[in-house]
Design a protein around this motif. Structure first.
Motif, mmCIF file in Angstrom:
data_model
loop_
_atom_site.group_PDB
_atom_site.id
_atom_site.type_symbol
_atom_site.label_atom_id
_atom_site.label_comp_id
_atom_site.label_asym_id
_atom_site.label_seq_id
_atom_site.Cartn_x
_atom_site.Cartn_y
_atom_site.Cartn_z
ATOM 1 N N THR A 290 0.832 -1.206 0.000
ATOM 2 C CA THR A 290 0.000 0.000 0.000
ATOM 3 C C THR A 290 0.863 1.251 0.000
ATOM 4 O O THR A 290 0.600 2.208 -0.745
ATOM 5 N N LYS B 107 2.237 1.696 -3.429
ATOM 6 C CA LYS B 107 1.206 2.233 -4.328
ATOM 7 C C LYS B 107 1.035 3.735 -4.120
ATOM 8 O O LYS B 107 0.827 4.478 -5.084
ATOM 9 N N ASN B 108 1.108 4.162 -2.873
ATOM 10 C CA ASN B 108 0.873 5.573 -2.547
ATOM 11 C C ASN B 108 1.956 6.499 -3.093
ATOM 12 O O ASN B 108 1.697 7.697 -3.264
ATOM 13 N N LEU C 3 3.372 6.006 -6.013
ATOM 14 C CA LEU C 3 3.283 5.968 -7.472
ATOM 15 C C LEU C 3 2.266 6.982 -7.974
ATOM 16 O O LEU C 3 1.259 7.246 -7.324
ATOM 17 N N ASP D 206 -0.708 8.193 -10.555
ATOM 18 C CA ASP D 206 -1.846 7.481 -11.129
ATOM 19 C C ASP D 206 -1.487 6.889 -12.487
ATOM 20 O O ASP D 206 -1.907 5.775 -12.823
ATOM 21 N N THR E 90 1.460 5.854 -13.458
ATOM 22 C CA THR E 90 2.297 4.671 -13.243
ATOM 23 C C THR E 90 1.457 3.496 -12.769
ATOM 24 O O THR E 90 1.620 2.370 -13.245
ATOM 25 N N LYS E 91 0.538 3.754 -11.824
ATOM 26 C CA LYS E 91 -0.325 2.678 -11.308
ATOM 27 C C LYS E 91 -1.174 2.062 -12.426
ATOM 28 O O LYS E 91 -1.491 0.880 -12.366
ATOM 29 N N ILE F 203 0.440 -0.972 -13.929
ATOM 30 C CA ILE F 203 0.720 -2.127 -13.078
ATOM 31 C C ILE F 203 -0.598 -2.799 -12.742
ATOM 32 O O ILE F 203 -1.509 -2.173 -12.190
ATOM 33 N N ASP G 33 -3.321 -5.548 -11.007
ATOM 34 C CA ASP G 33 -3.587 -6.065 -9.656
ATOM 35 C C ASP G 33 -2.785 -7.341 -9.414
ATOM 36 O O ASP G 33 -2.307 -7.570 -8.300
ATOM 37 N N PHE H 74 0.702 -6.367 -8.429
ATOM 38 C CA PHE H 74 0.737 -5.920 -7.038
ATOM 39 C C PHE H 74 0.606 -7.114 -6.091
ATOM 40 O O PHE H 74 1.250 -7.161 -5.048
#
Length: 73
Positions: free
Chosen positions: A14, A17-18, A20, A22, A24-25, A28, A30, A33
């Motif tokens: 988490t 993710k925080n 990164l 939006d 970049t996310k 990637i 699920d 992750f």
């Protein structure tokens, strides 16, 4: 693996993710992750296993130091 380790792995992913963006996310999945989470869990497990081994070896050394002849003290 313990529930605490699972929670720690979740927190690490988490936190990752925080940091990164939006954009970049969006690149990637699920599944990726989830794989990262599994890698973190494995790393925690290996680290704890090594720590347990160190403690076990230390306990053995301490026990061997107590194997002495009783001189009545």
């Amino acid at each position: 693996m313990s529930v605490e380790n699972n929670k720690m792995a979740d927190k690490v992913v988490t936190a990752f993710k925080n940091i990164l963006t939006d954009e970049t996310k969006a690149h990637i999945s699920d599944q990726e992750f989830h794989e990262l989470n599994l890698m973190v869990r494995e790393a925690l497990s290996q680290h704890l296993s090594q720590a347990a081994e160190i403690v076990e070896n230390t306990a053995k050394q301490l026990r061997s130091m107590t194997d002495h002849q009783d001189i009545g003290l």
